[in-house]
Motif scaffolding. Structure first.
Motif, mmCIF file in Angstrom:
data_model
loop_
_atom_site.group_PDB
_atom_site.id
_atom_site.type_symbol
_atom_site.label_atom_id
_atom_site.label_comp_id
_atom_site.label_asym_id
_atom_site.label_seq_id
_atom_site.Cartn_x
_atom_site.Cartn_y
_atom_site.Cartn_z
ATOM 1 N N VAL A 123 0.866 -1.175 0.000
ATOM 2 C CA VAL A 123 0.000 0.000 0.000
ATOM 3 C C VAL A 123 0.905 1.227 0.000
ATOM 4 N N LEU A 124 0.735 2.096 -0.998
ATOM 5 C CA LEU A 124 1.565 3.292 -1.108
ATOM 6 C C LEU A 124 0.977 4.476 -0.361
ATOM 7 N N SER A 125 -0.326 4.735 -0.578
ATOM 8 C CA SER A 125 -0.911 5.968 -0.046
ATOM 9 C C SER A 125 -2.429 5.871 -0.041
ATOM 10 N N PHE A 126 -3.029 6.740 0.757
ATOM 11 C CA PHE A 126 -4.476 6.907 0.766
ATOM 12 C C PHE A 126 -4.843 8.143 -0.045
ATOM 13 N N HIS A 127 -6.028 8.134 -0.608
ATOM 14 C CA HIS A 127 -6.532 9.363 -1.217
ATOM 15 C C HIS A 127 -6.942 10.292 -0.071
ATOM 16 N N PRO A 128 -6.538 11.573 -0.106
ATOM 17 C CA PRO A 128 -6.791 12.452 1.047
ATOM 18 C C PRO A 128 -8.258 12.792 1.278
ATOM 19 N N LYS A 129 -9.103 12.624 0.265
ATOM 20 C CA LYS A 129 -10.518 12.989 0.409
ATOM 21 C C LYS A 129 -11.461 11.809 0.203
ATOM 22 N N ASP A 130 -11.093 10.870 -0.640
ATOM 23 C CA ASP A 130 -11.950 9.725 -0.962
ATOM 24 C C ASP A 130 -11.532 8.534 -0.102
ATOM 25 N N GLY A 131 -12.349 8.206 0.885
ATOM 26 C CA GLY A 131 -12.023 7.120 1.799
ATOM 27 C C GLY A 131 -12.064 5.746 1.176
ATOM 28 N N ASP A 132 -12.607 5.621 -0.038
ATOM 29 C CA ASP A 132 -12.686 4.325 -0.702
ATOM 30 C C ASP A 132 -11.452 4.006 -1.530
ATOM 31 N N VAL A 133 -10.573 4.984 -1.731
ATOM 32 C CA VAL A 133 -9.470 4.824 -2.677
ATOM 33 C C VAL A 133 -8.128 4.739 -1.955
ATOM 34 N N VAL A 134 -7.347 3.735 -2.310
ATOM 35 C CA VAL A 134 -5.946 3.634 -1.893
ATOM 36 C C VAL A 134 -5.110 3.353 -3.139
ATOM 37 N N TYR A 135 -3.826 3.666 -3.042
ATOM 38 C CA TYR A 135 -2.909 3.399 -4.151
ATOM 39 C C TYR A 135 -1.953 2.293 -3.739
ATOM 40 N N LEU A 136 -1.764 1.319 -4.636
ATOM 41 C CA LEU A 136 -0.945 0.151 -4.372
ATOM 42 C C LEU A 136 0.244 0.128 -5.327
ATOM 43 N N ARG A 137 1.322 -0.502 -4.872
ATOM 44 C CA ARG A 137 2.425 -0.821 -5.783
ATOM 45 C C ARG A 137 2.517 -2.327 -5.876
ATOM 46 N N CYS A 138 2.438 -2.843 -7.082
ATOM 47 C CA CYS A 138 2.607 -4.268 -7.331
ATOM 48 C C CYS A 138 3.737 -4.424 -8.330
ATOM 49 N N HIS A 139 4.850 -4.975 -7.855
ATOM 50 C CA HIS A 139 6.038 -5.096 -8.682
ATOM 51 C C HIS A 139 6.402 -3.708 -9.216
ATOM 52 N N ASN A 140 6.350 -3.479 -10.529
ATOM 53 C CA ASN A 140 6.726 -2.184 -11.085
ATOM 54 C C ASN A 140 5.518 -1.377 -11.539
ATOM 55 N N HIS A 141 4.365 -1.630 -10.967
ATOM 56 C CA HIS A 141 3.152 -0.919 -11.341
ATOM 57 C C HIS A 141 2.581 -0.177 -10.132
ATOM 58 N N ILE A 142 2.024 1.002 -10.375
ATOM 59 C CA ILE A 142 1.248 1.711 -9.363
ATOM 60 C C ILE A 142 -0.209 1.646 -9.781
ATOM 61 N N MET A 143 -1.068 1.220 -8.846
ATOM 62 C CA MET A 143 -2.466 0.981 -9.166
ATOM 63 C C MET A 143 -3.381 1.751 -8.230
ATOM 64 N N LYS A 144 -4.491 2.195 -8.771
ATOM 65 C CA LYS A 144 -5.541 2.838 -8.003
ATOM 66 C C LYS A 144 -6.570 1.782 -7.639
ATOM 67 N N CYS A 145 -6.813 1.632 -6.358
ATOM 68 C CA CYS A 145 -7.723 0.599 -5.863
ATOM 69 C C CYS A 145 -8.941 1.259 -5.237
ATOM 70 N N ASN A 146 -10.113 0.968 -5.767
ATOM 71 C CA ASN A 146 -11.371 1.436 -5.182
ATOM 72 C C ASN A 146 -11.967 0.287 -4.382
ATOM 73 N N MET A 147 -11.888 0.398 -3.065
ATOM 74 C CA MET A 147 -12.304 -0.705 -2.199
ATOM 75 C C MET A 147 -13.812 -0.906 -2.198
ATOM 76 N N ARG A 148 -14.578 0.165 -2.366
ATOM 77 C CA ARG A 148 -16.037 0.026 -2.380
ATOM 78 C C ARG A 148 -16.503 -0.666 -3.658
ATOM 79 N N LYS A 149 -15.897 -0.293 -4.785
ATOM 80 C CA LYS A 149 -16.283 -0.896 -6.067
ATOM 81 C C LYS A 149 -15.569 -2.213 -6.324
ATOM 82 N N GLY A 150 -14.466 -2.459 -5.592
ATOM 83 C CA GLY A 150 -13.701 -3.685 -5.823
ATOM 84 C C GLY A 150 -12.955 -3.674 -7.141
#
Length: 400
Positions: A339-366
């Motif tokens: 887990v890289l970071s949280f979105h400062p305003k959207d509680g459903d969104v976190v940013y992940l690093r997987c290997h050499n990729h950065i991904m936006k993860c929406n936990m509510r939408k899956g």
């Protein structure tokens, strides 16, 4: 009537209603517009107008500078940084640090970002074997910077804990007030924490000595950059009873205040891959736990700041996530899911690093979305990770 014939008062009424990126570009129209848009009176008018816009949400930028654990960064790596941005200007711009004066030297030195708060960052030019290394407070959007004066009697030490705090009434636009805090690494017998604080109000560094909580009175090590919330700095630190969060408030008392916040019980002794950050001005922690194929993403939020009470907010299995674009891969086969970071305003969104990729993860939408690729390194570990979330106000902060 030609626009050149408009009085300043009417031109201000027009320009203050435009998006910030267009107003900044308007500085190049003519000297009159440059003078008008740069005037503190116009900036206050612009900010007042946009702060009352219910549809306005400050854009977010996630800055990720990767550096190598086994050797110093190359010139290319230290000049360019990876970023994911919601800001319309930064979405189309590559990030470089070569606007700083250290790059004007024929032999540019490695430089990296070491702290952030709001839309400002602190950069450090790491001249090897030198007592003349400098810190710069920068705005990556405007490329404005301020060089901090040398720290009296000190030289740069490795793995220094650094933090940045912006403060004041709406950051006292058009200029901001801020403090840059350095914490010195102490030995096992020390009972005090030594901090060096630069204040933009005085333009000087001061040194403070604070009693250490007993549980960290041994050799300790800070993790990455500080998280700033409630005008205080927060770091993950190892202590006698596992890892915890140390809080330094540079505004309380004469020399500041130092205290600890225990992590959620589930993380007490396994915080090596834990992300500490904020969302909606509350501290959050997150990690990815378990083994393939049942790896779980978990997020806790600090509900009671004074008493240190955490609440599990999200728990989702990674194998149930769905990619929202054609660009996809089996992220579960990689062990470096972080887990890289949280979105400062959207509680459903976190940013992940997987290997050499950065991904936006929406936990509510899956859902998962690959947003960028970054430098790879076979020795990649958590300590090579430097992540800095920026929140851009309606008018960019000035540092001079």
């Amino acid at each position: 009537m030609q626009i050149d014939n408009l009085p300043d008062s009417l031109l201000i009424e027009i320009l203050k209603r435009l998006p910030c990126q267009f107003v900044l570009r308007s500085k190049t129209v003519c000297k009159r517009w440059l003078s008008l848009v740069s005037d503190p009176f116009f900036i206050r008018c612009f900010v007042h107008h946009h702060q009352h816009d219910v549809n306005h949400s400050p854009p977010f930028t996630l800055v990720h500078q990767f550096y190598y654990w086994h050797h110093h960064v190359t010139e290319t790596a230290c000049r360019k940084i990876h970023a994911v941005s919601e800001h319309p200007i930064l979405q189309t711009r590559e990030f470089f640090l070569d606007f700083l004066p250290c790059f004007q030297h024929p032999d540019p030195w490695p430089i990296r970002i070491v702290a952030s708060h709001g839309d400002l960052v602190v950069c450090h030019d790491n001249k090897l074997y030198s007592h003349q290394s400098k810190y710069y407070v920068c705005n990556l959007l405007t490329k404005q910077w301020r060089a901090l004066p040398p720290i009296p009697g000190r030289h740069v030490e490795d793995d220094m804990a650094i933090g940045l705090v912006l403060y004041g009434d709406e950051y006292d636009l058009p200029m901001v007030s801020y403090k840059v805090v350095r914490i010195l690494k102490l030995g096992s017998r020390s009972s005090h924490l030594i901090s060096e604080i630069f204040s933009s109000d005085t333009g000087e560094w001061t040194e403070s000595s604070l009693p250490c909580p007993p549980s960290i009175r041994r050799f300790w090590q800070f993790r990455t950059s500080a998280v700033t919330v409630n005008n205080a700095l927060h770091w993950i630190i190892n202590g006698n009873n596992g890892e915890t969060v140390i809080v330094l408030d540079p505004f309380t008392g004469i020399n500041g205040e130092c205290r600890l916040i225990d992590p959620p019980l589930e993380l007490k002794f396994e915080m090596a891959h834990v992300c500490l950050g904020t969302c909606r001005e509350k501290l959050r922690m997150s990690t990815i736990k378990g083994v393939h194929p049942n790896r779980m993403l978990k997020v806790w939020e600090l509900q009671d700041y004074e008493n240190g009470k955490w609440l599990l907010q999200n728990r989702i299995c990674l194998k149930e996530m769905v990619f929202v674009t054609d660009y996809q891969f089996d992220m579960l086969e990689f062990s470096t899911n972080l887990v890289l970071s949280f979105h400062p305003k959207d509680g459903d969104v976190v940013y992940l690093r997987c290997h050499n990729h950065i991904m936006k993860c929406n936990m509510r939408k899956g859902t998962l979305e690959v947003v960028t690729k970054c430098l790879g390194d076979p020795t990649f570990v958590i300590r090579t990770l430097t992540v800095f979330p920026l929140v851009h106000p309606c008018w960019p902060s000035l540092t001079a």
